[in-house]
Scaffold this motif. Structure first.
Motif, PDB file in Angstrom:
ATOM      1  N   THR A  14     -24.526  -2.855 -36.451  1.00  0.00           N
ATOM      2  CA  THR A  14     -25.105  -1.697 -37.773  1.00  0.00           C
ATOM      3  C   THR A  14     -26.865  -1.137 -36.484  1.00  0.00           C
ATOM      4  O   THR A  14     -27.191  -0.185 -37.311  1.00  0.00           O
ATOM      5  N   HIS A  15     -26.900  -2.007 -35.658  1.00  0.00           N
ATOM      6  CA  HIS A  15     -27.903  -0.890 -35.007  1.00  0.00           C
ATOM      7  C   HIS A  15     -27.712  -2.144 -33.349  1.00  0.00           C
ATOM      8  O   HIS A  15     -27.180  -3.106 -33.193  1.00  0.00           O
ATOM      9  N   ALA A  16     -28.727  -1.689 -32.576  1.00  0.00           N
ATOM     10  CA  ALA A  16     -28.345  -3.072 -31.540  1.00  0.00           C
ATOM     11  C   ALA A  16     -29.284  -3.113 -30.514  1.00  0.00           C
ATOM     12  O   ALA A  16     -29.959  -3.495 -29.177  1.00  0.00           O
ATOM     13  N   HIS A  17     -29.951  -4.275 -31.626  1.00  0.00           N
ATOM     14  CA  HIS A  17     -30.754  -4.675 -31.713  1.00  0.00           C
ATOM     15  C   HIS A  17     -30.013  -6.475 -31.018  1.00  0.00           C
ATOM     16  O   HIS A  17     -28.452  -6.440 -31.408  1.00  0.00           O
ATOM     17  N   ILE A  18     -30.117  -7.002 -29.865  1.00  0.00           N
ATOM     18  CA  ILE A  18     -29.461  -8.033 -29.510  1.00  0.00           C
ATOM     19  C   ILE A  18     -27.877  -9.219 -30.588  1.00  0.00           C
ATOM     20  O   ILE A  18     -27.218  -8.854 -29.893  1.00  0.00           O
ATOM     21  N   ASP A  19     -29.299  -9.313 -31.500  1.00  0.00           N
ATOM     22  CA  ASP A  19     -28.963 -10.594 -32.283  1.00  0.00           C
ATOM     23  C   ASP A  19     -27.559 -10.123 -33.002  1.00  0.00           C
ATOM     24  O   ASP A  19     -26.800 -10.912 -33.761  1.00  0.00           O
ATOM     25  N   HIS A  20     -27.955  -8.603 -33.609  1.00  0.00           N
ATOM     26  CA  HIS A  20     -26.776  -8.380 -34.087  1.00  0.00           C
ATOM     27  C   HIS A  20     -25.585  -8.135 -32.829  1.00  0.00           C
ATOM     28  O   HIS A  20     -24.115  -7.264 -33.628  1.00  0.00           O
ATOM     29  N   VAL A  21     -25.205  -7.307 -31.740  1.00  0.00           N
ATOM     30  CA  VAL A  21     -24.613  -6.963 -30.646  1.00  0.00           C
ATOM     31  C   VAL A  21     -23.773  -7.829 -30.117  1.00  0.00           C
ATOM     32  O   VAL A  21     -23.377  -7.232 -28.797  1.00  0.00           O
ATOM     33  N   GLY A  58     -35.046   3.978 -39.243  1.00  0.00           N
ATOM     34  CA  GLY A  58     -36.620   3.228 -39.444  1.00  0.00           C
ATOM     35  C   GLY A  58     -36.273   1.691 -38.422  1.00  0.00           C
ATOM     36  O   GLY A  58     -37.537   2.098 -37.836  1.00  0.00           O
ATOM     37  N   HIS A  59     -35.660   1.250 -38.547  1.00  0.00           N
ATOM     38  CA  HIS A  59     -35.928  -0.106 -38.002  1.00  0.00           C
ATOM     39  C   HIS A  59     -35.470   0.244 -36.564  1.00  0.00           C
ATOM     40  O   HIS A  59     -35.825  -0.361 -35.828  1.00  0.00           O
ATOM     41  N   THR A  60     -34.349   0.604 -36.435  1.00  0.00           N
ATOM     42  CA  THR A  60     -34.743   1.725 -34.905  1.00  0.00           C
ATOM     43  C   THR A  60     -33.808   2.721 -35.151  1.00  0.00           C
ATOM     44  O   THR A  60     -33.047   3.241 -36.542  1.00  0.00           O
ATOM     45  N   GLY A  99     -27.436  -4.212 -42.662  1.00  0.00           N
ATOM     46  CA  GLY A  99     -27.896  -4.570 -41.503  1.00  0.00           C
ATOM     47  C   GLY A  99     -29.680  -5.283 -41.750  1.00  0.00           C
ATOM     48  O   GLY A  99     -29.983  -5.841 -42.483  1.00  0.00           O
ATOM     49  N   ASP A 100     -31.168  -4.516 -40.796  1.00  0.00           N
ATOM     50  CA  ASP A 100     -32.486  -5.355 -40.914  1.00  0.00           C
ATOM     51  C   ASP A 100     -32.794  -3.937 -41.590  1.00  0.00           C
ATOM     52  O   ASP A 100     -34.387  -4.007 -41.351  1.00  0.00           O
ATOM     53  N   THR A 101     -32.168  -2.941 -42.293  1.00  0.00           N
ATOM     54  CA  THR A 101     -33.004  -2.122 -43.068  1.00  0.00           C
ATOM     55  C   THR A 101     -33.876  -2.850 -44.087  1.00  0.00           C
ATOM     56  O   THR A 101     -34.723  -2.374 -44.900  1.00  0.00           O
TER      57      THR A 101
HETATM   58 ZN   LIG Z   1     -32.846  -6.106 -35.812  1.00  0.00          ZN
END
Ligand SMILES: [Zn+2]
Length: 210
Positions: free
Chosen positions: A55-62, A130-132, A149-151
């Motif tokens: 959903t986005h490239a933050h480490i906790d997701h990817v 927005g979040h990324t 995701g984190d939206t």
């Molecule tokens: Zn995030």
């Protein structure tokens, strides 16, 4: 629809495994960590993972994407607007005190107008910056589910103070795209409890019209 949701890693990112009970094809969304646990569920349901959607490239997701790709041969999909963030994974790892997962290779960029499928289950990709810059949501219209995701969270929204964050953009994404979905859509946020569009429309303090 087979749908397992497991919180993974120190930040308890909600990883989703979505599978077709007939074809046994599956997609895994946001395999941030604990790939062995994800694979155990994949095996329990006799699934074949075809796609890994981020959903986005933050480490906790990817963070666990490459490990899962190595184990399954599935391709990794991410919106291209987050490729820059992906280059900062070592730095992101240092921020939250986890090991650097190394380089993550993206097989394909996905954005609004495209779909991703697991067997007969298809989700529309919604680009919700927005979040990324490259944040996406996955909308399973027939199943009335949104992987957010984190939206959007239950009672909150994604933070915009990290690199790539933009408050105006997340508000626009939330009002124009996310809140445009039907009231009875179940929202699976990137962290925490499930909610619904109507619940958030009525009670989320960040979404109240002033
Ligand atoms: Zn995030």
């Amino acid at each position: 629809m087979i749908h397992e949701i497991l919180p993974v890693g120190p930040l308890q990112c909600n990883c989703s495994i979505i599978g077709d009970e007939t074809t046994r094809e599956a997609m895994v969304i946001d395999p941030g960590d604990e790939i062995e646990d994800i694979l155990a569920l994949v095996r329990k349901h006799s699934l074949q993972v075809k796609q890994i959607v981020i959903t986005h490239a933050h480490i906790d997701h990817v963070g666990g994407a490459m490990k899962l790709r190595a184990a399954t041969g599935a391709s990794i999909l991410l919106n291209q607007n987050d490729y820059a963030l992906l280059k900062m994974l070592a730095l992101q790892a240092a921020w939250i005190g986890v090991p650097d997962p190394g380089n993550v290779e993206i097989d394909r960029s996905i954005s609004t107008g495209e779909t991703v499928s697991a067997g007969s289950y298809t989700a529309q990709v919604l680009h919700t910056p927005g979040h990324t810059e490259g944040s996406i949501c996955l909308y399973f219209e027939l199943e009335k589910k949104l992987i957010a995701g984190d939206t959007l969270f239950a009672g909150s929204i994604g933070r915009t103070d990290l690199p790539g964050g933009n408050t105006q953009k997340i508000m626009r994404s939330l009002h124009a795209t996310v809140l445009a979905l039907p009231d009875d859509t179940v929202v699976i946020p990137g962290h925490g409890e499930l909610t619904t569009i109507s619940e958030e429309r009525e009670s989320n303090p960040f979404l109240m019209k002033r």
